[in-house]
Write a protein that holds these residues in place. Structure first.
Motif, PDB file in Angstrom:
ATOM      1  N   LEU A   1       0.644  -1.448  -0.115  1.00  0.00           N
ATOM      2  CA  LEU A   1      -0.098  -0.020   0.155  1.00  0.00           C
ATOM      3  C   LEU A   1       0.694   1.464  -0.076  1.00  0.00           C
ATOM      4  O   LEU A   1       0.819   2.012  -0.718  1.00  0.00           O
ATOM      5  CB  LEU A   1      -0.945  -0.046   1.338  1.00  0.00           C
ATOM      6  N   ILE A   2       1.859   1.295   0.914  1.00  0.00           N
ATOM      7  CA  ILE A   2       2.627   2.639   0.939  1.00  0.00           C
ATOM      8  C   ILE A   2       3.768   2.658  -0.239  1.00  0.00           C
ATOM      9  O   ILE A   2       3.748   3.703  -0.644  1.00  0.00           O
ATOM     10  CB  ILE A   2       3.342   2.398   2.385  1.00  0.00           C
ATOM     11  N   SER A   3       4.012   1.494  -0.722  1.00  0.00           N
ATOM     12  CA  SER A   3       5.022   1.652  -1.866  1.00  0.00           C
ATOM     13  C   SER A   3       4.126   2.139  -3.029  1.00  0.00           C
ATOM     14  O   SER A   3       4.719   2.983  -4.024  1.00  0.00           O
ATOM     15  CB  SER A   3       5.515   0.264  -2.312  1.00  0.00           C
ATOM     16  N   ILE A   4       3.185   1.896  -3.137  1.00  0.00           N
ATOM     17  CA  ILE A   4       2.143   2.430  -4.297  1.00  0.00           C
ATOM     18  C   ILE A   4       1.745   3.957  -4.263  1.00  0.00           C
ATOM     19  O   ILE A   4       2.110   4.556  -5.195  1.00  0.00           O
ATOM     20  CB  ILE A   4       0.700   1.852  -4.499  1.00  0.00           C
ATOM     21  N   ILE A   5       1.692   4.438  -2.783  1.00  0.00           N
ATOM     22  CA  ILE A   5       1.515   6.061  -2.739  1.00  0.00           C
ATOM     23  C   ILE A   5       2.631   6.493  -3.260  1.00  0.00           C
ATOM     24  O   ILE A   5       2.765   7.811  -3.736  1.00  0.00           O
ATOM     25  CB  ILE A   5       0.904   6.154  -1.415  1.00  0.00           C
ATOM     26  N   LYS A   6       3.850   6.020  -2.687  1.00  0.00           N
ATOM     27  CA  LYS A   6       5.094   6.502  -2.890  1.00  0.00           C
ATOM     28  C   LYS A   6       5.430   6.700  -4.288  1.00  0.00           C
ATOM     29  O   LYS A   6       6.034   7.685  -4.884  1.00  0.00           O
ATOM     30  CB  LYS A   6       6.189   5.899  -2.037  1.00  0.00           C
TER      31      LYS A   6
ATOM     32  N   MET B   1       1.080   2.251  10.078  1.00  0.00           N
ATOM     33  CA  MET B   1       0.674   2.352   8.718  1.00  0.00           C
ATOM     34  C   MET B   1      -0.064   3.430   8.480  1.00  0.00           C
ATOM     35  O   MET B   1       0.204   4.381   7.398  1.00  0.00           O
ATOM     36  CB  MET B   1       0.006   1.097   8.359  1.00  0.00           C
ATOM     37  N   MET B   2      -1.249   3.825   9.098  1.00  0.00           N
ATOM     38  CA  MET B   2      -2.006   5.071   9.073  1.00  0.00           C
ATOM     39  C   MET B   2      -1.424   6.296   9.094  1.00  0.00           C
ATOM     40  O   MET B   2      -1.373   7.125   8.223  1.00  0.00           O
ATOM     41  CB  MET B   2      -3.129   4.906   9.770  1.00  0.00           C
ATOM     42  N   GLU B   3      -0.207   6.335  10.078  1.00  0.00           N
ATOM     43  CA  GLU B   3       0.452   7.425  10.342  1.00  0.00           C
ATOM     44  C   GLU B   3       1.482   7.908   9.221  1.00  0.00           C
ATOM     45  O   GLU B   3       1.552   8.872   8.722  1.00  0.00           O
ATOM     46  CB  GLU B   3       1.324   7.431  11.464  1.00  0.00           C
ATOM     47  N   GLU B   4       1.683   6.707   8.536  1.00  0.00           N
ATOM     48  CA  GLU B   4       2.588   6.734   7.214  1.00  0.00           C
ATOM     49  C   GLU B   4       1.990   7.444   6.077  1.00  0.00           C
ATOM     50  O   GLU B   4       2.424   8.340   5.315  1.00  0.00           O
ATOM     51  CB  GLU B   4       3.515   5.611   7.118  1.00  0.00           C
TER      52      GLU B   4
ATOM     53  N   LYS C   1       1.072  10.901   6.543  1.00  0.00           N
ATOM     54  CA  LYS C   1       2.105  11.937   6.187  1.00  0.00           C
ATOM     55  C   LYS C   1       2.624  12.022   4.691  1.00  0.00           C
ATOM     56  O   LYS C   1       2.932  12.926   4.075  1.00  0.00           O
ATOM     57  CB  LYS C   1       3.390  11.250   6.705  1.00  0.00           C
ATOM     58  N   LEU C   2       2.064  10.615   4.102  1.00  0.00           N
ATOM     59  CA  LEU C   2       2.120  11.086   2.590  1.00  0.00           C
ATOM     60  C   LEU C   2       0.972  11.658   1.961  1.00  0.00           C
ATOM     61  O   LEU C   2       0.756  11.943   0.521  1.00  0.00           O
ATOM     62  CB  LEU C   2       2.429   9.643   1.874  1.00  0.00           C
ATOM     63  N   ASN C   3      -0.007  12.350   2.832  1.00  0.00           N
ATOM     64  CA  ASN C   3      -1.136  13.141   2.313  1.00  0.00           C
ATOM     65  C   ASN C   3      -2.095  12.313   1.582  1.00  0.00           C
ATOM     66  O   ASN C   3      -2.800  12.715   0.200  1.00  0.00           O
ATOM     67  CB  ASN C   3      -0.638  14.358   1.533  1.00  0.00           C
ATOM     68  N   ALA C   4      -2.282  10.850   2.133  1.00  0.00           N
ATOM     69  CA  ALA C   4      -2.996  10.097   1.358  1.00  0.00           C
ATOM     70  C   ALA C   4      -4.154   9.513   2.448  1.00  0.00           C
ATOM     71  O   ALA C   4      -3.832   9.663   3.744  1.00  0.00           O
ATOM     72  CB  ALA C   4      -2.397   8.828   0.523  1.00  0.00           C
ATOM     73  N   LYS C   5      -5.166   8.871   1.883  1.00  0.00           N
ATOM     74  CA  LYS C   5      -5.989   8.237   2.705  1.00  0.00           C
ATOM     75  C   LYS C   5      -6.407   6.906   2.359  1.00  0.00           C
ATOM     76  O   LYS C   5      -6.054   6.240   1.409  1.00  0.00           O
ATOM     77  CB  LYS C   5      -7.571   8.955   2.719  1.00  0.00           C
ATOM     78  N   LEU C   6      -6.901   6.221   3.577  1.00  0.00           N
ATOM     79  CA  LEU C   6      -6.932   4.586   3.385  1.00  0.00           C
ATOM     80  C   LEU C   6      -8.492   4.199   3.290  1.00  0.00           C
ATOM     81  O   LEU C   6      -9.121   4.666   4.322  1.00  0.00           O
ATOM     82  CB  LEU C   6      -6.413   3.679   4.328  1.00  0.00           C
TER      83      LEU C   6
END
Length: 805
Positions: A277-282, A322-325, A328-333
């Motif tokens: 999830l985080i890698s896709i946002i990045k 995970m949600m904090e990161e 921080k990337l200015n995205a939502k889940l």
């Protein structure tokens, strides 16, 4: 029913017949409720979707003539034939709106309501298919629970009349005249029992059972399967926006979604871990492609504990971090949750111990308030408390039973299979209402838990009133082919015309390849490696930019932008161009969303909303208005490739577009000005979805941003399209929280005076935390003549500004 007497009460007119009672109740001068029973008194059951206290002591009059009783408000006159209670509906000027057949249009047929009986020895058959877990039970017997009625409400619709509504189905029908529709909840079918007519009225049926609409060889009527009485509302507009406003007066206003819900949503079946999830946002951030929301589809839970509302600790070892990161990337889940539970997971056991499961011992009873509260407690403790932002309530028509086999069953067979399965576990009078109650529990409980996050609930089913629970309906597990894309446009328009404002779909379709099952019938075995699918996907995403929710999702193949090429290649570049366009239009889109909440507006508009007097628009099902300004014309035929990357030869890069009469139109891409009332061949190469702006439109356009809450000092452009007087109410607020309900929002009225070439930006009204007190504006006047554009820069400080061009 022969009317033998009538009694004029303070709040209603009672008609007494030899074999029944009718009650006509004015809720407003434009909303009339009609009830009909064969019993000695009317039912005391409360409506699931009509708001309490909507019925006021509205003034009405009654006039009796030899064979007719005339019931009148200031807006609606109903002429009642004494001999058979046939109704004729007219407006205040005496213009005919619609009527029932001369023999009378209301029929009640007694029917037994059977109740299945289960005991501790009932065998449960658990299984899984492509649509998730299933649990089936065979009742030990059926008993007669009560007597009820099948109801039939008949009309004689006018020849030139067009009818819309009934929800989102899969046939691609827009104008319902000359068709039939079966109304039951199913994957790819979402029901709303509302009809809207180009003659200026609407019909809202207060029933939750299986329904049928017919305007064909069998007659013109609405039929319901199980009701205690006939109960419906006649709503006078005459404009569609007025009908919708009355619908929301009755059933509840639509809360405002957070601003990020209007950004780009990246989803697929499925992301499997917090690292993925985080890698896709990045990756989106590194490529500078805008993104606001990423989605965690099914199986967030551990192993086979289907429907457990918690994170698998192996794949999501620290969900709070995970949600904090992600934030921080200015995205939502958004996280997928299901109403079905199995395999004795903790949620399942707790529901079972409380007795909150339906007869299959798997689906929780959403009709039970305490069960809804427990469902929320589980979802909050396992998911929401970690900081997640949105819900995906999947499979909210929980008893579909025909998603098996190689051959799609006939429509009547599908109706029977699915409704019979639902009736095993739900009262047959309420089988269409599960999603409504499920959404209610989620919304009310999250509101009680926090006011800082607006509720977002993406769900696969719908019903009247569901808009008041912040629900967004998507169209189900559709297949990737051009016919489906064409059909989806009409399907979405018929959902939104009912008064349900938020509808979306899987951009690119859910099923992309072709497999043995009848529903898995996409045309692209190689997925995004197929140039034919890349073309289809680009066209689908162009259309998706102009939907209430802009969301890519599906199985079989990845959906991230870079799967369709790299920078400086046509598919990739076009996808990025349109995602950025969505974000540049955010001031316009969020303003329109504000109108949905504050003014009961409709964002996605069949052409009859704005051009009801132009009958040429009635049957156009592949064009629509997005807000007041944009005429959207998706491309729904291949021009470059067939499936298998087979290149097409000599296909014109054009599509036919009808420009509605009564206004001039501007090509959004070139600013060319064109007369309305004509059909043109519009340029439609891969990079161009034909898009037109109505003369007199005022459109705020922002700078390119990477997420909806990004702060920038770049100016906002105000585009004014000459040709008519125009106005626009610019709306903004914090973007999240419910402070707007307490008045924490700001509006800026803007108007264009065509004759004086004058743009007036009025005083800003209201304020909210974090609001910019001043901003730079670039004023762009588009005329379609000469150099085409007159441009000025100003600094707006919240006070009236008048600019003469």
């Amino acid at each position: 029913m022969e009317v033998v007497n009538y009694i004029q009460q303070k709040d209603h007119l009672l008609l007494e017949g030899r074999t029944g009672l009718m009650k006509i109740i004015p809720y407003t001068k434009s909303i009339i409720r009609i009830r009909y029973t064969l019993e000695n008194q009317f039912s005391e059951e409360e409506s699931f979707f009509v708001e309490p206290d909507t019925q006021k002591n509205m003034e009405y009059s009654v006039e009796e003539k030899e064979n007719t009783i005339i019931f009148s408000t200031r807006k609606v006159h109903i002429h009642i034939n004494k001999n058979n209670a046939a109704f004729t509906y007219k407006d205040a000027s005496g213009k005919l709106l619609t009527k029932e057949p001369k023999r009378g249009g209301k029929t009640l047929l007694p029917t037994e309501v059977l109740k299945p009986v289960y005991d501790d020895n009932t065998e449960i058959e658990n299984s899984q298919n492509v649509d998730g877990a299933r649990a089936k039970a065979v009742p030990i017997k059926h008993v007669v629970d009560r007597m009820a009625y099948q109801t039939k409400l008949e009309f004689e619709w006018a020849n030139e009349e067009a009818l819309y509504g009934l929800g989102s189905h899969e046939e691609g029908v827009l104008n319902l005249r000359g068709t039939h529709q079966y109304l039951y909840q199913q994957n790819m079918k979402a029901v709303v029992p509302v009809l809207v007519s180009t003659r200026g009225y609407g019909i809202i049926v207060d029933s939750y059972s299986t329904m049928k609409f017919h305007d064909d060889i069998h007659g013109s009527y609405i039929w319901t399967d199980v009701d205690s009485e006939m109960d419906y509302y006649f709503v006078y507009g005459p404009e569609f926006d007025q009908v919708v406003k009355s619908y929301r007066y009755l059933t509840g206003k639509a809360p405002l979604l957070p601003k990020w819900a209007f950004g780009y949503v990246q989803s697929k079946e499925r992301y499997k871990s917090q690292e993925e999830l985080i890698s896709i946002i990045k990756e989106y951030r590194q490529r500078q492609i805008p993104l606001d929301l990423i989605v965690l589809d099914w199986r967030s839970w551990t192993g086979e504990l289907w429907g457990q509302k918690s994170f698998d600790p192996d794949r999501f070892p620290n969900p709070t971090e995970m949600m904090e990161e992600i934030h921080k990337l200015n995205a939502k889940l958004m996280v997928s949750i299901w109403p079905i539970m199995s395999n004795d997971g903790p949620n399942h056991i707790e529901m079972k111990q409380k007795g909150y499961l339906l007869g299959n011992q798997a689906n929780y009873d959403a009709f039970n308030k305490e069960a809804r509260n427990l469902y929320w407690k589980q979802a909050n403790e396992g998911i929401f408390s970690h900081g997640t932002d949105a819900w995906w309530c999947d499979c909210t028509e929980p008893f579909e039973a025909d998603w098996v086999g190689e051959i799609k069953p006939e429509p009547e067979e599908r109706l029977f299979i699915n409704t019979q399965e639902a009736k095993k576990y739900l009262d047959p009078a309420y089988i269409n209402a599960y999603s409504l109650l499920h959404s209610k529990g989620l919304y009310e409980n999250q509101r009680q838990t926090t006011e800082s996050k607006r509720v977002v609930n993406l769900t696969r089913s719908s019903y009247a009133g569901q808009q008041k629970y912040s629900a967004i309906t998507w169209s189900g597990d559709i297949a990737a082919n051009w016919k489906t894309l064409r059909n989806q446009i009409a399907d979405g328009l018929n959902m939104c015309v009912t008064g349900i404002p938020y509808w979306t779909l899987d951009i690119g379709a859910f099923f992309v390849s072709d497999r043995e099952q009848w529903f898995w019938n996409g045309d692209y075995q190689e997925g995004c490696e197929d140039l034919g699918y890349r073309e289809l996907y680009v066209r689908w995403l162009q259309y998706g930019v102009f939907l209430p929710m802009f969301r890519s999702h599906g199985a079989d193949t990845p959906r991230e932008v870079w799967r369709f090429g790299e920078p400086d290649t046509p598919f990739y570049d076009t996808l990025v161009k349109y995602i950025k366009l969505r974000y540049r239009l955010m001031p316009y889109i969020y303003s329109v969303a504000g109108w949905v909440t504050h003014e009961d507006y409709t964002m996605m508009r069949t052409l009859a909303f704005d051009f009801r007097n132009d009958s040429n628009t009635y049957d156009i099902k592949d064009q629509y208005m997005f807000g007041p300004s944009f005429l959207v014309n998706p491309v729904t035929d291949p021009m470059y490739y067939e499936s298998g990357s087979v290149e097409l030869e000599v296909v014109p890069k054009k599509r036919s577009v009808y420009l509605p009469a009564g206004t001039d139109w501007y090509n959004f891409w070139t600013n060319q000005r064109l007369l309305g009332g004509q059909t043109i061949e519009a340029d439609a190469d891969l990079e161009t979805m034909p898009l037109y702006v109505r003369a007199g439109a005022i459109v705020p356009i922002g700078p390119t941003i990477q997420y909806t809450s990004e702060e920038t000092n770049l100016p906002i452009e105000i585009h004014v399209y000459k040709g008519n007087n125009g106005s626009f109410l610019w709306y903004d607020d914090e973007g999240d929280s419910y402070n707007y309900e307490k008045g924490a929002y700001a509006t800026i009225p803007i108007r264009w005076e065509e004759q004086n070439n004058l743009l007036v930006i009025e005083n800003r009204q209201g304020t909210y935390p974090g609001m910019k007190t001043s901003m730079e504006l670039v004023l762009i006047i588009v005329s379609g003549e000469g150099e085409n554009i007159d441009q000025r820069k100003i600094w707006y400080t919240g006070e009236q500004t008048i600019i003469n061009f």
